[in-house]
Write an enzyme that holds these catalytic residues in place. Structure first.
Site, PDB file in Angstrom:
ATOM      1  N   PRO A  88       0.815  -1.218   0.000  1.00  0.00           N
ATOM      2  CA  PRO A  88       0.000   0.000   0.000  1.00  0.00           C
ATOM      3  C   PRO A  88       0.853   1.274   0.000  1.00  0.00           C
ATOM      4  O   PRO A  88       0.351   2.346  -0.309  1.00  0.00           O
ATOM      5  CB  PRO A  88      -0.802  -0.092   1.311  1.00  0.00           C
ATOM      6  CG  PRO A  88      -0.679  -1.505   1.770  1.00  0.00           C
ATOM      7  CD  PRO A  88       0.597  -2.030   1.212  1.00  0.00           C
ATOM      8  N   GLU A 115       0.950  -6.866   8.538  1.00  0.00           N
ATOM      9  CA  GLU A 115       0.998  -5.409   8.672  1.00  0.00           C
ATOM     10  C   GLU A 115       2.074  -4.765   7.816  1.00  0.00           C
ATOM     11  O   GLU A 115       2.159  -3.556   7.711  1.00  0.00           O
ATOM     12  CB  GLU A 115       1.206  -5.022  10.142  1.00  0.00           C
ATOM     13  CG  GLU A 115       0.022  -5.360  11.024  1.00  0.00           C
ATOM     14  CD  GLU A 115      -1.278  -4.790  10.492  1.00  0.00           C
ATOM     15  OE1 GLU A 115      -1.396  -3.548  10.480  1.00  0.00           O
ATOM     16  OE2 GLU A 115      -2.164  -5.559  10.091  1.00  0.00           O
ATOM     17  N   ARG A 153      -0.655  -8.830 -21.516  1.00  0.00           N
ATOM     18  CA  ARG A 153      -1.428  -8.474 -22.710  1.00  0.00           C
ATOM     19  C   ARG A 153      -0.728  -7.427 -23.579  1.00  0.00           C
ATOM     20  O   ARG A 153      -1.085  -7.254 -24.747  1.00  0.00           O
ATOM     21  CB  ARG A 153      -2.859  -8.030 -22.342  1.00  0.00           C
ATOM     22  CG  ARG A 153      -2.951  -6.720 -21.618  1.00  0.00           C
ATOM     23  CD  ARG A 153      -4.389  -6.300 -21.369  1.00  0.00           C
ATOM     24  NE  ARG A 153      -5.073  -5.819 -22.559  1.00  0.00           N
ATOM     25  CZ  ARG A 153      -4.843  -4.654 -23.145  1.00  0.00           C
ATOM     26  NH1 ARG A 153      -3.928  -3.837 -22.684  1.00  0.00           N
ATOM     27  NH2 ARG A 153      -5.525  -4.292 -24.208  1.00  0.00           N
TER      28      ARG A 153
HETATM   29  C1  9D3 Z   1      -4.782  -3.165   8.446  1.00  0.00           C
HETATM   30  C2  9D3 Z   1      -3.399  -2.810   8.085  1.00  0.00           C
HETATM   31  N1  9D3 Z   1      -3.310  -1.583   7.329  1.00  0.00           N
HETATM   32  C3  9D3 Z   1      -3.316  -0.401   8.168  1.00  0.00           C
HETATM   33  C4  9D3 Z   1      -4.232   0.620   7.587  1.00  0.00           C
HETATM   34  C5  9D3 Z   1      -2.052  -1.594   6.593  1.00  0.00           C
HETATM   35  C6  9D3 Z   1      -2.079  -2.605   5.527  1.00  0.00           C
HETATM   36  C7  9D3 Z   1      -1.109  -3.590   5.482  1.00  0.00           C
HETATM   37  C8  9D3 Z   1      -1.139  -4.533   4.482  1.00  0.00           C
HETATM   38  C9  9D3 Z   1      -3.061  -2.581   4.573  1.00  0.00           C
HETATM   39  C10 9D3 Z   1      -3.083  -3.542   3.552  1.00  0.00           C
HETATM   40  C11 9D3 Z   1      -2.134  -4.521   3.538  1.00  0.00           C
HETATM   41  C12 9D3 Z   1      -2.157  -5.543   2.466  1.00  0.00           C
HETATM   42  N2  9D3 Z   1      -2.156  -4.916   1.139  1.00  0.00           N
HETATM   43  C13 9D3 Z   1      -1.198  -5.137   0.270  1.00  0.00           C
HETATM   44  O1  9D3 Z   1      -0.292  -5.881   0.534  1.00  0.00           O
HETATM   45  C14 9D3 Z   1      -1.240  -4.432  -1.003  1.00  0.00           C
HETATM   46  C15 9D3 Z   1      -2.133  -3.440  -1.500  1.00  0.00           C
HETATM   47  C16 9D3 Z   1      -3.292  -2.811  -0.949  1.00  0.00           C
HETATM   48  O2  9D3 Z   1      -3.762  -3.085   0.166  1.00  0.00           O
HETATM   49  N3  9D3 Z   1      -3.932  -1.866  -1.709  1.00  0.00           N
HETATM   50  C17 9D3 Z   1      -3.507  -1.513  -2.952  1.00  0.00           C
HETATM   51  N4  9D3 Z   1      -2.438  -2.066  -3.497  1.00  0.00           N
HETATM   52  C18 9D3 Z   1      -1.763  -3.013  -2.776  1.00  0.00           C
HETATM   53  S1  9D3 Z   1      -0.399  -3.797  -3.309  1.00  0.00           S
HETATM   54  C19 9D3 Z   1      -0.258  -4.694  -1.941  1.00  0.00           C
END
Ligand code: 9D3
Length: 254
Positions: A88, A115, A153
Protein backbone atom coordinates in the site's frame (compact mmCIF):
# COMPACT_ATOMS: atom_id res chain seq x y z
CA UNK A 1 9.09 -12.15 -20.19
CA UNK A 2 9.78 -13.96 -16.93
CA UNK A 3 7.54 -13.36 -13.92
CA UNK A 4 8.68 -14.80 -10.61
CA UNK A 5 6.12 -14.42 -7.83
CA UNK A 6 7.14 -14.62 -4.18
CA UNK A 7 4.25 -15.36 -1.80
CA UNK A 8 3.14 -17.25 1.30
CA UNK A 9 -0.05 -18.32 -0.54
CA UNK A 10 1.04 -19.99 -3.79
CA UNK A 11 -2.33 -21.75 -4.20
CA UNK A 12 -4.08 -18.39 -4.42
CA UNK A 13 -2.26 -17.70 -7.68
CA UNK A 14 -2.65 -21.03 -9.45
CA UNK A 15 -6.00 -20.75 -11.17
CA UNK A 16 -5.90 -17.11 -12.34
CA UNK A 17 -2.59 -17.91 -14.06
CA UNK A 18 -3.98 -21.03 -15.74
CA UNK A 19 -6.90 -19.56 -17.69
CA UNK A 20 -7.50 -17.63 -20.88
CA UNK A 21 -4.90 -15.38 -22.43
CA UNK A 22 -2.33 -15.85 -19.63
CA UNK A 23 -2.55 -19.62 -19.99
CA UNK A 24 -2.06 -19.39 -23.75
CA UNK A 25 0.89 -17.01 -23.32
CA UNK A 26 2.48 -19.54 -20.94
CA UNK A 27 1.80 -22.52 -23.22
CA UNK A 28 3.43 -20.72 -26.15
CA UNK A 29 6.39 -19.67 -23.97
CA UNK A 30 5.72 -15.98 -24.44
CA UNK A 31 5.76 -15.71 -20.65
CA UNK A 32 7.34 -17.91 -18.01
CA UNK A 33 5.74 -17.73 -14.57
CA UNK A 34 7.25 -19.34 -11.51
CA UNK A 35 5.85 -19.18 -7.99
CA UNK A 36 8.13 -19.19 -4.95
CA UNK A 37 6.71 -20.13 -1.55
CA UNK A 38 8.42 -17.92 1.06
CA UNK A 39 7.95 -20.70 3.62
CA UNK A 40 10.42 -22.86 1.67
CA UNK A 41 13.11 -20.23 2.32
CA UNK A 42 12.57 -19.80 6.06
CA UNK A 43 15.73 -20.94 7.85
CA UNK A 44 14.13 -22.39 11.01
CA UNK A 45 12.46 -25.79 11.16
CA UNK A 46 8.97 -24.32 11.71
CA UNK A 47 9.18 -22.25 8.51
CA UNK A 48 8.34 -19.00 10.28
CA UNK A 49 7.92 -16.11 7.85
CA UNK A 50 6.65 -13.39 10.22
CA UNK A 51 7.35 -12.08 13.71
CA UNK A 52 6.24 -9.41 16.18
CA UNK A 53 7.33 -5.81 15.52
CA UNK A 54 10.28 -4.33 17.42
CA UNK A 55 8.93 -1.42 19.46
CA UNK A 56 5.62 -3.20 19.96
CA UNK A 57 2.27 -2.66 18.32
CA UNK A 58 -0.48 -4.62 16.58
CA UNK A 59 0.01 -7.42 14.12
CA UNK A 60 2.98 -9.21 12.59
CA UNK A 61 5.81 -8.16 10.28
CA UNK A 62 7.21 -10.32 7.47
CA UNK A 63 10.80 -11.34 8.24
CA UNK A 64 13.51 -9.99 5.92
CA UNK A 65 15.65 -13.15 5.64
CA UNK A 66 13.10 -15.59 4.11
CA UNK A 67 11.97 -12.88 1.65
CA UNK A 68 15.57 -12.12 0.68
CA UNK A 69 16.38 -15.83 0.23
CA UNK A 70 13.32 -16.35 -2.00
CA UNK A 71 14.26 -13.35 -4.15
CA UNK A 72 17.86 -14.59 -4.38
CA UNK A 73 16.67 -18.02 -5.51
CA UNK A 74 14.58 -16.50 -8.30
CA UNK A 75 17.56 -14.38 -9.40
CA UNK A 76 20.05 -17.25 -9.40
CA UNK A 77 18.13 -19.17 -12.02
CA UNK A 78 17.54 -16.27 -14.36
CA UNK A 79 20.40 -13.84 -13.85
CA UNK A 80 19.08 -10.39 -12.98
CA UNK A 81 15.56 -9.32 -12.19
CA UNK A 82 13.63 -6.15 -11.38
CA UNK A 83 12.31 -6.67 -7.84
CA UNK A 84 8.88 -5.15 -7.17
CA UNK A 85 7.22 -5.16 -3.76
CA UNK A 86 3.43 -4.94 -3.92
CA UNK A 87 2.44 -2.76 -0.98
CA UNK A 88 0.00 0.00 0.00
CA UNK A 89 3.04 2.33 0.34
CA UNK A 90 4.04 1.96 -3.32
CA UNK A 91 3.72 4.36 -6.26
CA UNK A 92 0.32 4.05 -7.91
CA UNK A 93 -0.02 1.53 -10.75
CA UNK A 94 -1.29 2.89 -14.08
CA UNK A 95 -1.20 1.88 -17.74
CA UNK A 96 1.99 3.90 -18.21
CA UNK A 97 3.68 1.93 -15.39
CA UNK A 98 2.55 -1.28 -17.16
CA UNK A 99 4.14 0.00 -20.40
CA UNK A 100 7.35 0.82 -18.53
CA UNK A 101 7.54 -2.64 -16.91
CA UNK A 102 6.77 -4.41 -20.18
CA UNK A 103 10.26 -3.43 -21.35
CA UNK A 104 11.93 -5.47 -18.54
CA UNK A 105 12.96 -9.03 -19.23
CA UNK A 106 12.50 -10.42 -15.73
CA UNK A 107 10.14 -9.18 -13.02
CA UNK A 108 10.22 -10.53 -9.46
CA UNK A 109 6.93 -9.73 -7.75
CA UNK A 110 6.98 -9.92 -3.97
CA UNK A 111 3.59 -10.16 -2.26
CA UNK A 112 3.36 -8.65 1.20
CA UNK A 113 0.93 -9.84 3.90
CA UNK A 114 0.23 -8.96 7.55
CA UNK A 115 1.00 -5.41 8.67
CA UNK A 116 3.99 -5.06 6.37
CA UNK A 117 7.54 -6.24 5.71
CA UNK A 118 10.79 -5.55 7.53
CA UNK A 119 12.10 -2.24 6.14
CA UNK A 120 15.59 -3.70 5.61
CA UNK A 121 14.22 -6.13 3.01
CA UNK A 122 12.85 -3.11 1.13
CA UNK A 123 16.03 -1.04 1.27
CA UNK A 124 18.38 -3.96 0.55
CA UNK A 125 16.46 -6.07 -1.98
CA UNK A 126 13.62 -4.09 -3.59
CA UNK A 127 13.96 -1.93 -6.74
CA UNK A 128 10.38 -0.68 -6.98
CA UNK A 129 7.31 -0.52 -4.70
CA UNK A 130 3.86 -0.50 -6.27
CA UNK A 131 0.27 -0.07 -5.01
CA UNK A 132 -2.67 -0.81 -7.31
CA UNK A 133 -4.91 1.87 -5.80
CA UNK A 134 -6.38 3.46 -2.73
CA UNK A 135 -8.30 0.58 -1.20
CA UNK A 136 -7.23 -2.03 1.32
CA UNK A 137 -6.45 -5.60 0.28
CA UNK A 138 -5.51 -8.49 2.56
CA UNK A 139 -2.19 -8.93 0.74
CA UNK A 140 -0.22 -8.31 -2.44
CA UNK A 141 -1.21 -11.49 -4.31
CA UNK A 142 -4.18 -10.06 -6.21
CA UNK A 143 -2.13 -6.94 -6.97
CA UNK A 144 0.61 -9.16 -8.44
CA UNK A 145 -2.04 -10.86 -10.62
CA UNK A 146 -3.09 -7.45 -11.91
CA UNK A 147 0.50 -6.67 -12.93
CA UNK A 148 0.95 -10.06 -14.64
CA UNK A 149 -2.37 -9.68 -16.49
CA UNK A 150 -1.90 -6.09 -17.64
CA UNK A 151 1.76 -6.54 -18.63
CA UNK A 152 1.26 -9.87 -20.43
CA UNK A 153 -1.43 -8.47 -22.71
CA UNK A 154 1.03 -5.76 -23.82
CA UNK A 155 3.68 -8.24 -24.97
CA UNK A 156 3.98 -8.49 -28.77
CA UNK A 157 2.04 -11.45 -30.12
CA UNK A 158 0.08 -12.23 -26.96
CA UNK A 159 -3.19 -10.71 -28.15
CA UNK A 160 -4.56 -11.43 -31.60
CA UNK A 161 -6.13 -8.61 -33.58
CA UNK A 162 -9.10 -8.71 -31.18
CA UNK A 163 -7.69 -5.73 -29.32
CA UNK A 164 -7.50 -3.53 -32.41
CA UNK A 165 -10.31 -1.43 -30.95
CA UNK A 166 -7.63 0.15 -28.74
CA UNK A 167 -6.25 1.81 -31.84
CA UNK A 168 -9.59 3.01 -33.21
CA UNK A 169 -9.27 6.59 -34.48
CA UNK A 170 -12.35 7.44 -32.48
CA UNK A 171 -11.48 5.85 -29.15
CA UNK A 172 -8.10 6.61 -27.49
CA UNK A 173 -8.40 7.15 -23.76
CA UNK A 174 -12.12 7.73 -23.74
CA UNK A 175 -14.50 5.23 -22.20
CA UNK A 176 -15.97 2.67 -24.58
CA UNK A 177 -19.29 3.50 -26.22
CA UNK A 178 -22.27 1.20 -25.48
CA UNK A 179 -22.32 -1.99 -27.51
CA UNK A 180 -25.19 -4.23 -28.58
CA UNK A 181 -25.66 -7.67 -30.05
CA UNK A 182 -28.67 -9.86 -30.80
CA UNK A 183 -31.55 -9.90 -30.01
CA UNK A 184 -32.65 -6.56 -31.45
CA UNK A 185 -35.21 -6.19 -28.65
CA UNK A 186 -34.40 -7.15 -25.04
CA UNK A 187 -36.92 -6.49 -22.22
CA UNK A 188 -38.77 -4.32 -24.73
CA UNK A 189 -35.67 -2.16 -25.28
CA UNK A 190 -34.61 -1.58 -28.90
CA UNK A 191 -31.05 -0.94 -30.02
CA UNK A 192 -30.16 2.56 -31.35
CA UNK A 193 -31.45 2.80 -34.93
CA UNK A 194 -28.26 4.30 -36.34
CA UNK A 195 -26.50 0.94 -35.79
CA UNK A 196 -28.80 -0.64 -38.39
CA UNK A 197 -28.26 2.14 -40.95
CA UNK A 198 -25.19 0.60 -42.59
CA UNK A 199 -23.76 4.16 -42.72
CA UNK A 200 -20.26 3.60 -41.31
CA UNK A 201 -19.37 7.27 -40.91
CA UNK A 202 -22.61 7.98 -39.08
CA UNK A 203 -22.04 4.97 -36.83
CA UNK A 204 -18.46 6.04 -36.04
CA UNK A 205 -19.68 9.56 -35.21
CA UNK A 206 -22.49 8.23 -33.01
CA UNK A 207 -20.04 6.00 -31.13
CA UNK A 208 -17.51 8.81 -30.68
CA UNK A 209 -20.18 11.10 -29.22
CA UNK A 210 -21.45 8.36 -26.89
CA UNK A 211 -17.86 7.77 -25.72
CA UNK A 212 -17.42 11.46 -25.03
CA UNK A 213 -20.76 11.76 -23.19
CA UNK A 214 -20.06 8.70 -21.07
CA UNK A 215 -16.53 9.87 -20.27
CA UNK A 216 -17.83 13.35 -19.39
CA UNK A 217 -20.31 11.85 -16.94
CA UNK A 218 -18.17 9.14 -15.34
CA UNK A 219 -14.53 10.17 -15.83
CA UNK A 220 -14.28 13.92 -16.46
CA UNK A 221 -10.58 13.68 -15.48
CA UNK A 222 -9.88 11.54 -18.58
CA UNK A 223 -11.80 13.83 -20.88
CA UNK A 224 -10.05 16.94 -19.61
CA UNK A 225 -6.70 15.29 -20.39
CA UNK A 226 -7.83 14.55 -23.97
CA UNK A 227 -8.57 18.18 -24.76
CA UNK A 228 -6.15 19.35 -27.42
CA UNK A 229 -5.78 15.85 -28.87
CA UNK A 230 -9.02 15.74 -30.87
CA UNK A 231 -8.77 15.77 -34.67
CA UNK A 232 -10.30 18.54 -36.79
CA UNK A 233 -13.26 16.32 -37.66
CA UNK A 234 -13.78 15.42 -34.00
CA UNK A 235 -13.64 19.07 -32.91
CA UNK A 236 -16.22 19.91 -35.57
CA UNK A 237 -18.49 17.12 -34.36
CA UNK A 238 -18.07 18.14 -30.71
CA UNK A 239 -18.91 21.78 -31.51
CA UNK A 240 -21.99 20.75 -33.49
CA UNK A 241 -23.21 18.81 -30.44
CA UNK A 242 -22.39 21.57 -27.93
CA UNK A 243 -19.75 19.42 -26.22
CA UNK A 244 -16.61 21.31 -27.18
CA UNK A 245 -17.04 24.23 -24.76
CA UNK A 246 -17.90 21.86 -21.91
CA UNK A 247 -14.72 19.84 -22.46
CA UNK A 248 -12.66 23.04 -22.72
CA UNK A 249 -14.09 24.13 -19.37
CA UNK A 250 -13.15 20.78 -17.80
CA UNK A 251 -9.64 21.15 -19.21
CA UNK A 252 -9.19 24.64 -17.78
CA UNK A 253 -10.56 23.64 -14.38
CA UNK A 254 -8.24 20.63 -14.12
C1 9D3 B 1 -4.78 -3.16 8.45
C2 9D3 B 1 -3.40 -2.81 8.09
N1 9D3 B 1 -3.31 -1.58 7.33
C3 9D3 B 1 -3.32 -0.40 8.17
C4 9D3 B 1 -4.23 0.62 7.59
C5 9D3 B 1 -2.05 -1.59 6.59
C6 9D3 B 1 -2.08 -2.60 5.53
C7 9D3 B 1 -1.11 -3.59 5.48
C8 9D3 B 1 -1.14 -4.53 4.48
C9 9D3 B 1 -3.06 -2.58 4.57
C10 9D3 B 1 -3.08 -3.54 3.55
C11 9D3 B 1 -2.13 -4.52 3.54
C12 9D3 B 1 -2.16 -5.54 2.47
N2 9D3 B 1 -2.16 -4.92 1.14
C13 9D3 B 1 -1.20 -5.14 0.27
O1 9D3 B 1 -0.29 -5.88 0.53
C14 9D3 B 1 -1.24 -4.43 -1.00
C15 9D3 B 1 -2.13 -3.44 -1.50
C16 9D3 B 1 -3.29 -2.81 -0.95
O2 9D3 B 1 -3.76 -3.08 0.17
N3 9D3 B 1 -3.93 -1.87 -1.71
C17 9D3 B 1 -3.51 -1.51 -2.95
N4 9D3 B 1 -2.44 -2.07 -3.50
C18 9D3 B 1 -1.76 -3.01 -2.78
S1 9D3 B 1 -0.40 -3.80 -3.31
C19 9D3 B 1 -0.26 -4.69 -1.94
Amino acid sequence: MIFDIVTIFPDLLESPLNEGIIRRARETDQVTIKIYNIRDFAPDKHSVTDDRPFGGGEGMVMKADPLAAAVEASKNKNGTGHVILLSPQGRKYTQSVAEELQTKEHLILVCGRYEGVDERFITECVDDEISIGDYILTGGELAAMILVDSITRLLPGVLGCSDSADKDTFSRRLLKHPQYTRPRIFNGVEIPEVLLSGDHLKIAQYRFLESVRRTMKRRPDLLAAEFGFFSKAEVQLLKKNKLYERIKKLHIEQ
